[in-house]
Design an enzyme around this catalytic site. Structure first.
Site, PDB file in Angstrom:
ATOM      1  N   LEU A 107       0.869  -1.174   0.000  1.00  0.00           N
ATOM      2  CA  LEU A 107       0.000   0.000   0.000  1.00  0.00           C
ATOM      3  C   LEU A 107       0.903   1.221   0.000  1.00  0.00           C
ATOM      4  O   LEU A 107       1.922   1.239   0.693  1.00  0.00           O
ATOM      5  CB  LEU A 107      -0.905   0.020   1.237  1.00  0.00           C
ATOM      6  CG  LEU A 107      -2.031  -1.011   1.297  1.00  0.00           C
ATOM      7  CD1 LEU A 107      -2.764  -0.923   2.628  1.00  0.00           C
ATOM      8  CD2 LEU A 107      -3.001  -0.832   0.149  1.00  0.00           C
ATOM      9  N   ASP A 108       0.544   2.246  -0.743  1.00  0.00           N
ATOM     10  CA  ASP A 108       1.364   3.443  -0.827  1.00  0.00           C
ATOM     11  C   ASP A 108       1.535   4.097   0.535  1.00  0.00           C
ATOM     12  O   ASP A 108       0.741   3.893   1.464  1.00  0.00           O
ATOM     13  CB  ASP A 108       0.744   4.449  -1.798  1.00  0.00           C
ATOM     14  CG  ASP A 108       0.676   3.911  -3.221  1.00  0.00           C
ATOM     15  OD1 ASP A 108       1.586   3.161  -3.599  1.00  0.00           O
ATOM     16  OD2 ASP A 108      -0.293   4.233  -3.920  1.00  0.00           O
ATOM     17  N   PHE A 109       2.564   4.898   0.656  1.00  0.00           N
ATOM     18  CA  PHE A 109       2.871   5.631   1.877  1.00  0.00           C
ATOM     19  C   PHE A 109       1.654   6.391   2.397  1.00  0.00           C
ATOM     20  O   PHE A 109       1.394   6.441   3.594  1.00  0.00           O
ATOM     21  CB  PHE A 109       4.023   6.608   1.581  1.00  0.00           C
ATOM     22  CG  PHE A 109       4.548   7.354   2.776  1.00  0.00           C
ATOM     23  CD1 PHE A 109       5.398   6.751   3.675  1.00  0.00           C
ATOM     24  CD2 PHE A 109       4.194   8.686   2.979  1.00  0.00           C
ATOM     25  CE1 PHE A 109       5.907   7.442   4.765  1.00  0.00           C
ATOM     26  CE2 PHE A 109       4.686   9.388   4.067  1.00  0.00           C
ATOM     27  CZ  PHE A 109       5.547   8.768   4.972  1.00  0.00           C
TER      28      PHE A 109
END
Length: 252
Positions: A107-109
């Site tokens: 999952l992205d930052f």
């Protein structure tokens, strides 16, 4: 384990649940794997049961029981086992877990929500490979209402710089503090795909949360930063949708 001729190092790492074979090859090339105390970067290297194999200093053995966790990832945490820049990682949040586990995909930052972590490398590979078409559902927060034609476009596919997306399932899910909430289900795993899909239609995403991965749904009682062990029924459901047999599950 193969005896006389041994077994390829990347296959051992996959059987031990450290990673898929492809990911294991990356680990080997990076100098993270040692055999009998010596770093090995040769893809053709074979090992025997009597050999001591270590990944990042941790002993690797095939045939171990597997471990499966569900984490509610907060925003501002890296979906990785380690980060060269020293930023907090999802593995840092699994305090008290006695084994090395790795995130299933990422999952992205700036994206929160359901993230699976395991030492079952083959399952992780299948859950993230497009061939198996495992669905992921996201809760998307937008500043404005989504026009019907935009919903139709999402359902048929959006043209992005890396090609047209597969048709998505999408529905409006109400409003929250003057913002529009949309749920979208996709089975692809392109980089920042959901954000790019909405941006291409003129709808910048304010907040993005993954709420389902395959048959596993994120429950509201699991607050950001907390995790729990997947039970045997959940693990069997994940392995079933990817064509794998039941596994020896450690529920501690």
């Amino acid at each position: 384990m193969e005896q006389a001729a041994g077994i390829r190092l990347q296959k051992l790492l996959a059987q031990a649940g450290c990673a898929s074979r492809r990911q294991a090859e990356v680990m080997i090339r990076a100098g993270r794997v040692a055999v009998n105390g010596l770093i090995v970067t040769d893809m053709g290297r074979k090992v025997l049961e009597s050999d001591e194999v270590r990944l990042d200093g941790h002993t690797v053995r095939a045939g171990q029981s597997r471990h499966y966790y569900l984490l509610n990832k907060p925003v501002g945490v890296i979906s990785s086992a380690r980060d060269p820049r020293g930023r907090p990682t999802v593995v840092d949040l699994l305090s008290g877990v006695p084994v090395r586990v790795y995130p299933v995909g990422r999952l992205d930052f700036d994206t929160s929500g359901l993230l699976l972590l395991t030492d079952d490398g083959e399952l992780a590979y299948r859950l993230t490979h497009p061939r198996y078409g495992v669905e992921k559902t996201y809760r998307v927060t937008l500043r404005q209402r989504v026009a019907p034609e935009a919903l139709r476009a999402l359902r048929t596919g959006i043209f992005l710089e890396d090609g047209k997306t597969a048709p998505a399932r999408v529905r409006t899910a109400g409003r929250e503090r003057e913002c529009e909430i949309v749920e979208i289900t996709i089975h692809e795993g392109r980089n920042r795909q959901v954000r790019r899909m909405f941006a291409a239609l003129g709808y910048p995403v304010l907040k993005l949360e993954r709420v389902r991965f395959g048959p596993i749904r994120l429950e509201s009682t699991l607050k950001p930063g907390l995790f729990r062990v997947l039970n045997r029924r959940e693990v069997e459901a994940l392995r079933k949708i990817t064509g794998l047999p039941a596994a020896d599950v450690n529920e501690d």
